[in-house]
Design a protein around this motif. Structure first.
Motif, PDB file in Angstrom:
ATOM      1  N   TRP A 149     -25.435  54.208  51.857  1.00 33.89           N
ATOM      2  CA  TRP A 149     -24.773  55.169  52.759  1.00 33.89           C
ATOM      3  C   TRP A 149     -25.040  54.817  54.220  1.00 33.89           C
ATOM      4  O   TRP A 149     -24.158  54.933  55.069  1.00 33.89           O
ATOM      5  CB  TRP A 149     -25.205  56.612  52.446  1.00 33.89           C
TER       6      TRP A 149
ATOM      7  N   THR B 285     -11.465  63.206  52.291  1.00 36.80           N
ATOM      8  CA  THR B 285     -12.470  64.183  51.859  1.00 36.80           C
ATOM      9  C   THR B 285     -12.551  64.243  50.334  1.00 36.80           C
ATOM     10  O   THR B 285     -13.645  64.300  49.761  1.00 36.80           O
ATOM     11  CB  THR B 285     -12.125  65.582  52.417  1.00 36.80           C
TER      12      THR B 285
ATOM     13  N   ALA C 164     -14.363  61.107  49.169  1.00 33.41           N
ATOM     14  CA  ALA C 164     -15.801  61.179  49.469  1.00 33.41           C
ATOM     15  C   ALA C 164     -16.504  62.184  48.554  1.00 33.41           C
ATOM     16  O   ALA C 164     -17.604  61.928  48.068  1.00 33.41           O
ATOM     17  CB  ALA C 164     -16.011  61.548  50.934  1.00 33.41           C
ATOM     18  N   ALA C 165     -15.849  63.319  48.299  1.00 36.94           N
ATOM     19  CA  ALA C 165     -16.495  64.384  47.519  1.00 36.94           C
ATOM     20  C   ALA C 165     -16.567  64.045  46.033  1.00 36.94           C
ATOM     21  O   ALA C 165     -17.609  64.242  45.405  1.00 36.94           O
ATOM     22  CB  ALA C 165     -15.751  65.703  47.729  1.00 36.94           C
TER      23      ALA C 165
ATOM     24  N   LEU D 203     -20.244  62.846  46.649  1.00 36.10           N
ATOM     25  CA  LEU D 203     -21.033  63.597  47.634  1.00 36.10           C
ATOM     26  C   LEU D 203     -21.126  65.077  47.275  1.00 36.10           C
ATOM     27  O   LEU D 203     -22.071  65.750  47.671  1.00 36.10           O
ATOM     28  CB  LEU D 203     -20.419  63.450  49.033  1.00 36.10           C
ATOM     29  N   TYR D 204     -20.145  65.579  46.513  1.00 34.41           N
ATOM     30  CA  TYR D 204     -20.145  66.997  46.135  1.00 34.41           C
ATOM     31  C   TYR D 204     -21.394  67.347  45.341  1.00 34.41           C
ATOM     32  O   TYR D 204     -21.936  68.442  45.458  1.00 34.41           O
ATOM     33  CB  TYR D 204     -18.877  67.304  45.327  1.00 34.41           C
TER      34      TYR D 204
ATOM     35  N   LYS E 288     -27.803  66.205  49.948  1.00 38.54           N
ATOM     36  CA  LYS E 288     -27.164  66.622  51.201  1.00 38.54           C
ATOM     37  C   LYS E 288     -27.461  65.621  52.326  1.00 38.54           C
ATOM     38  O   LYS E 288     -26.744  65.552  53.314  1.00 38.54           O
ATOM     39  CB  LYS E 288     -27.649  68.009  51.606  1.00 38.54           C
TER      40      LYS E 288
ATOM     41  N   ASN F  45     -27.202  62.350  52.190  1.00 38.09           N
ATOM     42  CA  ASN F  45     -26.131  61.353  52.258  1.00 38.09           C
ATOM     43  C   ASN F  45     -24.890  61.927  52.919  1.00 38.09           C
ATOM     44  O   ASN F  45     -24.203  61.239  53.676  1.00 38.09           O
ATOM     45  CB  ASN F  45     -25.810  60.823  50.861  1.00 38.09           C
ATOM     46  N   LEU F  46     -24.618  63.219  52.638  1.00 32.88           N
ATOM     47  CA  LEU F  46     -23.489  63.889  53.300  1.00 32.88           C
ATOM     48  C   LEU F  46     -23.722  63.937  54.808  1.00 32.88           C
ATOM     49  O   LEU F  46     -22.812  63.670  55.598  1.00 32.88           O
ATOM     50  CB  LEU F  46     -23.318  65.299  52.734  1.00 32.88           C
TER      51      LEU F  46
END
Lengths: 218, 100
Positions: A33, B52, B55-56, B61-62, B66, B68-69
């Protein structure tokens, strides 16, 4: 952290400086990341150039983008989204220990990535034949704007850098394929599949922005 | 740990299908010839929705940490900072047309 017997029972993929597989996996993913952040800012410089010149020469972008074929741009968008789907399926296969499924999905992904590059190749060749080259090598007479070469410098830099990422992605997928065939991956260890997947999805996301910004201006 | 969420095949195909539909909508709205600057707003808005979703649900990422988000969000914060500061220069030049 009662891992006093870790050295005797540790799996082969676990490096000694990690407590367990999960920590190793999470660390690798976080590292990826951070790399993706540098990639976003790397492309960000080119997006900044795009925005500055679009603010200066809005008419140029409307005129010049008529030279880009929306149909093939849309097809390539679909191809990349399809390859993101197969990468996600490849990771799912690895998570479920379905190595055959992993290999099949990697083959499809590589095929789609090549499809993208072949379409891109024909788009470039079509422009070169008209004399649409970047910067000072631009000789095309069909766009009545003195800065037409600027748009295509930006176009070639953005799509070229993106295309380079697709080619690197193909190399990474082939590497994964070779390792998968040797039996390197399992439900316990699939970190390279996961983080290569993250890279591939980012390449997809960048194209998702490039497509409307370059092809769909009018 | 949060890093091993396994999505069902049906879910992943659903996400892929949603992205194909949104790509079609991205192209279809250009046929309506929305006046500037709203055509750009719509195009970027749709691209942002697609990004989005990727990514999610493809980059997980969902379900992920958190942290990495936060890394992803911060990259966009610094990107907008770069754009903003650059435009404060280029939009307000007395002679806006450079030699290149």
């Amino acid at each position: 952290m009662a891992h006093s017997t870790a050295s005797s029972s540790a799996p082969a993929h676990l490096q000694h400086h990690f407590v367990d597989s999960d920590q190793q996996f999470e660390s690798s993913k976080m590292g990826m990341w951070i790399f993706l952040v540098t990639e976003i800012l790397f492309f960000g410089g080119l997006f900044a150039a795009y925005i500055v010149y679009r603010a200066w020469y809005p008419d140029l972008y409307v005129q010049a983008s008529t030279q880009l074929d929306t149909f093939w741009g849309a097809v390539n968008t679909a191809v990349l989204i399809g390859s993101s789907l197969t990468v996600a399926m490849a990771i799912r296969s690895a998570q479920l220990n379905q190595i055959k499924g992993l290999i099949i999905n990697l083959y499809i992904t590589i095929g789609l990535a090549f499809t993208f590059m072949v379409i891109k190749y024909f788009e470039y060749v079509h422009k070169f034949e008209k004399g649409i080259f970047p910067g000072q090598y631009y000789t095309y007479e069909g766009i009545a704007h003195e800065k037409a070469n600027i748009f295509f410098s930006i176009y070639y830099m953005m799509t070229g850098l993106h295309g380079l990422h697709v080619i690197i992605g193909i190399g990474l997928m082939i590497w994964l394929l070779v390792k998968a065939k040797k039996g390197a991956f399992s439900a316990e260890y699939y970190t390279p599949v996961e983080i290569t997947g993250l890279y591939w999805h980012l390449v997809d996301v960048i194209w998702i922005f490039l497509f409307p910004l370059l092809y769909l201006i009018d | 740990m949060s890093g091993h969420h396994i999505s069902s095949a049906k879910f992943l195909w659903g996400i892929g299908f949603a992205l194909f539909v949104l790509t079609f909508i991205t192209v279809a709205v250009t046929w309506m010839h929305i006046p500037a600057p709203w055509n750009v707003v719509v195009a970027i808005g749709l691209a942002a929705i697609k990004a989005t979703i990727v990514a999610a649900f493809f980059m997980n990422l969902y379900w992920d940490s958190k942290y990495n988000l936060m890394l992803l969000v911060m990259s966009f914060v610094f990107f907008f900072l770069m754009i903003g500061i650059t435009l404060l220069d280029t939009l307000f030049r007395n002679d806006p047309v450079p030699a290149f």
